[in-house]
Design a protein around this motif. Structure first.
Motif, mmCIF file in Angstrom:
data_model
loop_
_atom_site.group_PDB
_atom_site.id
_atom_site.type_symbol
_atom_site.label_atom_id
_atom_site.label_comp_id
_atom_site.label_asym_id
_atom_site.label_seq_id
_atom_site.Cartn_x
_atom_site.Cartn_y
_atom_site.Cartn_z
ATOM 1 N N LYS A 141 0.808 -1.213 0.000
ATOM 2 C CA LYS A 141 0.000 0.000 0.000
ATOM 3 C C LYS A 141 0.846 1.270 0.000
ATOM 4 N N ARG A 142 2.155 1.155 0.244
ATOM 5 C CA ARG A 142 3.042 2.323 0.151
ATOM 6 C C ARG A 142 3.509 2.580 -1.294
ATOM 7 N N GLN A 143 3.253 1.617 -2.174
ATOM 8 C CA GLN A 143 3.813 1.698 -3.517
ATOM 9 C C GLN A 143 2.724 1.586 -4.582
ATOM 10 N N VAL A 144 2.962 2.258 -5.694
ATOM 11 C CA VAL A 144 2.126 2.058 -6.876
ATOM 12 C C VAL A 144 2.420 0.664 -7.420
ATOM 13 N N SER A 145 1.392 -0.076 -7.778
ATOM 14 C CA SER A 145 1.622 -1.389 -8.390
ATOM 15 C C SER A 145 2.454 -1.228 -9.653
ATOM 16 N N ALA A 146 3.390 -2.154 -9.864
ATOM 17 C CA ALA A 146 4.364 -1.993 -10.950
ATOM 18 C C ALA A 146 3.694 -1.845 -12.307
ATOM 19 N N TRP A 147 2.594 -2.566 -12.536
ATOM 20 C CA TRP A 147 1.935 -2.508 -13.845
ATOM 21 C C TRP A 147 1.138 -1.212 -14.035
ATOM 22 N N GLU A 148 1.132 -0.355 -13.001
ATOM 23 C CA GLU A 148 0.488 0.957 -13.111
ATOM 24 C C GLU A 148 1.500 2.101 -13.077
ATOM 25 N N LYS A 192 6.545 -0.225 -21.822
ATOM 26 C CA LYS A 192 5.577 -1.170 -21.269
ATOM 27 C C LYS A 192 5.910 -1.362 -19.797
ATOM 28 N N GLN A 193 4.908 -1.217 -18.944
ATOM 29 C CA GLN A 193 5.159 -1.275 -17.509
ATOM 30 C C GLN A 193 5.652 -2.665 -17.081
ATOM 31 N N PRO A 194 6.441 -2.721 -16.019
ATOM 32 C CA PRO A 194 6.843 -4.024 -15.470
ATOM 33 C C PRO A 194 5.608 -4.831 -15.062
ATOM 34 N N ARG A 195 5.699 -6.129 -15.202
ATOM 35 C CA ARG A 195 4.573 -7.006 -14.859
ATOM 36 C C ARG A 195 5.006 -7.948 -13.740
ATOM 37 N N MET A 247 6.533 -15.157 -0.798
ATOM 38 C CA MET A 247 7.672 -14.791 -1.634
ATOM 39 C C MET A 247 7.598 -13.304 -1.953
ATOM 40 N N CYS A 248 8.487 -12.525 -1.344
ATOM 41 C CA CYS A 248 8.536 -11.090 -1.609
ATOM 42 C C CYS A 248 9.434 -10.836 -2.808
ATOM 43 N N SER A 249 8.947 -10.035 -3.743
ATOM 44 C CA SER A 249 9.706 -9.710 -4.943
ATOM 45 C C SER A 249 10.925 -8.867 -4.610
ATOM 46 N N GLY A 250 11.715 -8.586 -5.646
ATOM 47 C CA GLY A 250 12.778 -7.620 -5.491
ATOM 48 C C GLY A 250 12.211 -6.323 -4.930
ATOM 49 N N THR A 251 12.671 -5.919 -3.759
ATOM 50 C CA THR A 251 12.100 -4.801 -3.012
ATOM 51 C C THR A 251 13.185 -3.748 -2.791
ATOM 52 N N ALA A 252 12.897 -2.524 -3.218
ATOM 53 C CA ALA A 252 13.909 -1.468 -3.168
ATOM 54 C C ALA A 252 13.362 -0.236 -2.455
ATOM 55 N N SER A 253 14.155 0.820 -2.456
ATOM 56 C CA SER A 253 13.809 2.069 -1.770
ATOM 57 C C SER A 253 12.893 2.911 -2.655
ATOM 58 N N VAL A 254 11.675 2.418 -2.822
ATOM 59 C CA VAL A 254 10.674 3.071 -3.665
ATOM 60 C C VAL A 254 9.410 3.271 -2.842
ATOM 61 N N VAL A 255 8.904 4.491 -2.836
ATOM 62 C CA VAL A 255 7.619 4.809 -2.218
ATOM 63 C C VAL A 255 6.785 5.510 -3.274
ATOM 64 N N GLY A 256 5.509 5.106 -3.400
ATOM 65 C CA GLY A 256 4.750 5.519 -4.578
ATOM 66 C C GLY A 256 5.379 4.833 -5.771
ATOM 67 N N HIS A 257 5.965 5.627 -6.670
ATOM 68 C CA HIS A 257 6.787 5.046 -7.732
ATOM 69 C C HIS A 257 8.155 5.703 -7.802
ATOM 70 N N GLU A 258 8.475 6.549 -6.804
ATOM 71 C CA GLU A 258 9.722 7.324 -6.828
ATOM 72 C C GLU A 258 10.798 6.693 -5.953
ATOM 73 N N THR A 259 12.037 6.812 -6.401
ATOM 74 C CA THR A 259 13.188 6.388 -5.603
ATOM 75 C C THR A 259 13.438 7.387 -4.472
ATOM 76 N N LEU A 260 13.657 6.865 -3.265
ATOM 77 C CA LEU A 260 14.006 7.702 -2.118
ATOM 78 C C LEU A 260 15.470 7.493 -1.723
ATOM 79 N N HIS A 261 16.033 8.492 -1.030
ATOM 80 C CA HIS A 261 17.355 8.403 -0.414
ATOM 81 C C HIS A 261 18.469 8.219 -1.447
ATOM 82 N N LEU A 262 18.534 9.133 -2.401
ATOM 83 C CA LEU A 262 19.567 9.048 -3.427
ATOM 84 C C LEU A 262 20.953 9.076 -2.785
#
Length: 284
Positions: free
Chosen positions: A161-168, A176-179, A191-206
Motif C-alpha cells: 500500500k506504500r507503492q504504486v503497483s508496478a503494472w500501473e 511497457k510497464q513491469p509485470r 515470496m517477496c519480490s525484489g524490493t527497493a527504496s521506492v515509495v509511490g513510484h519514486e526512488t528515495l534516499h539518493l
C-alpha cells in the motif's frame, strides 16, 4: 521438488547458477524449494527443467547480447514447457540480465526487457492473470539467467500500500510497464519480490545505501502486515543485491544489527541506476 540456488559453478541440472559475485553471507546459507514429491530432471542445452506432480521449474541460460531476443527465447521456452506439463500458474520469476542499465537501440536494456516480457505475456495470454513475484537484476559477465517457477494451483498476490503497483507505473520508466506483484503467497510460503527504496513510484534516499536499505525493510514489513501469518521480519531468508562492492561491509553490519540471520549479499545492478540495493525474501 527440490529447488536449490547456489552462486557457485556446479553443473547439476537442478541448480541455477547465478551470474553474480558473492560479497558476503551468513554461515551455512543455502536455499531449497521442496514440495515433497518425486522430481523429474531434464537437462537442456540452455539450462534445465524440473517437474513434480504440482510444480515446474525452468532454468534458461544464454550469452545472447540482444536483450529482447534472449527475453523472448527464455519466456517462449518457459511458457511452452508450462503448457506441455499442464502447470500453468507462474508464481515466481528471476531475471538476471547482463548490463541491465546499458543501452540497446535507444532504450535502456531494462526497458527493452520490459517491452519483450510484455509481448510474451500477451502472446501467452498472461496479461489478465495474477502477476508473479519477480526480480530483475543486472550481471557483469555477459551471461543472462532466467528462472521460472510454475504451479498447478494459483497463488495469492499481495501488493504494497506504500507503492504504486508496478503494472500501473508511469510510462517514463519503460514503454511497457513491469509485470510483477510485490509478493506472492503460495500455501505457507510468502515470496517477496525484489524490493527497493521506492515509495509511490519514486526512488528515495539518493546516494545513501543504508537509508535505502532501511526503506527496503520498511517495504518488506508492509508486505508482512498484509499476510495472515505475521512472520517476524528477521525470520526470512534474504537475498540482497548490491550495486557497489565497497558498500558490502556497511550493509552486512546493518543486516546483522537488524537481526537477520539468513542472508546473502550479491554484487548486482538494480533496475534503476539510482537504486543502490534491493532485497528479496522468502518467509515460511
Amino acid at each position: 521438488m527440490t529447488f536449490k540456488y547456489l552462486p557457485d559453478h556446479s553443473h547439476q541440472a537442478n541448480v541455477a547458477i547465478l551470474p553474480l559475485e558473492v560479497l558476503c553471507r551468513s554461515a551455512g546459507y543455502s536455499e531449497y524449494w521442496i514440495d515433497g514429491a518425486e522430481v523429474s530432471l531434464l537437462k537442456t542445452d540452455s539450462g534445465g527443467e524440473m517437474t513434480s506432480q504440482n510444480h515446474l521449474a525452468v532454468i534458461y541460460n544464454s550469452s545472447e547480447s540482444n536483450i529482447e531476443t534472449v527475453t523472448k527465447q527464455a519466456y517462449e521456452q518457459a511458457f511452452q514447457s508450462s503448457k506441455a506439463n499442464r502447470c500453468t500458474h507462474l508464481i515466481r520469476t528471476w531475471n538476471y540480465l547482463h548490463d541491465i542499465n546499458g543501452s540497446d537501440n535507444g532504450l535502456e536494456r531494462y526497458q527493452s526487457f520490459c517491452v519483450a516480457r510484455h509481448e510474451m505475456l500477451e502472446k501467452f495470454e498472461q496479461l489478465t492473470t495474477p502477476n508473479p513475484a519477480a526480480t530483475a537484476i543486472g550481471s557483469h559477465n555477459g551471461e543472462n539467467v532466467f528462472v521460472f517457477l510454475f504451479a498447478k494451483q494459483a497463488g495469492h498476490v499481495i501488493e504494497n500500500k506504500r507503492q504504486v503497483s508496478a503494472w500501473e507505473y508511469p510510462k517514463k520508466y519503460a514503454p511497457k510497464q513491469p509485470r510483477f506483484s510485490r509478493a506472492m503467497k503460495y500455501g505457507p510460503v510468502l515470496m517477496c519480490s525484489g524490493t527497493a527504496s521506492v515509495v509511490g513510484h519514486e526512488t528515495l534516499h539518493l546516494n545513501d545505501v543504508l537509508a535505502q536499505l532501511d526503506e527496503c525493510l520498511k517495504n518488506v514489513s508492509v508486505l508482512l502486515s498484509e499476510d495472515e501469518n505475521k512472520y517476524p521480519i528477521q525470520s526470512g531468508l534474504y537475498r540482497f543485491y548490491l550495486r557497489e562492492v565497497e558498500h558490502a561491509g556497511l550493509v552486512e553490519a546493518k543486516i546483522i544489527d537488524f537481526g537477520i540471520e539468513n542472508y546473502i549479499v550479491l554484487h548486482g545492478d538494480v533496475c534503476r541506476e539510482n537504486l543502490l540495493i534491493e532485497c528479496e525474501v522468502v518467509f515460511q
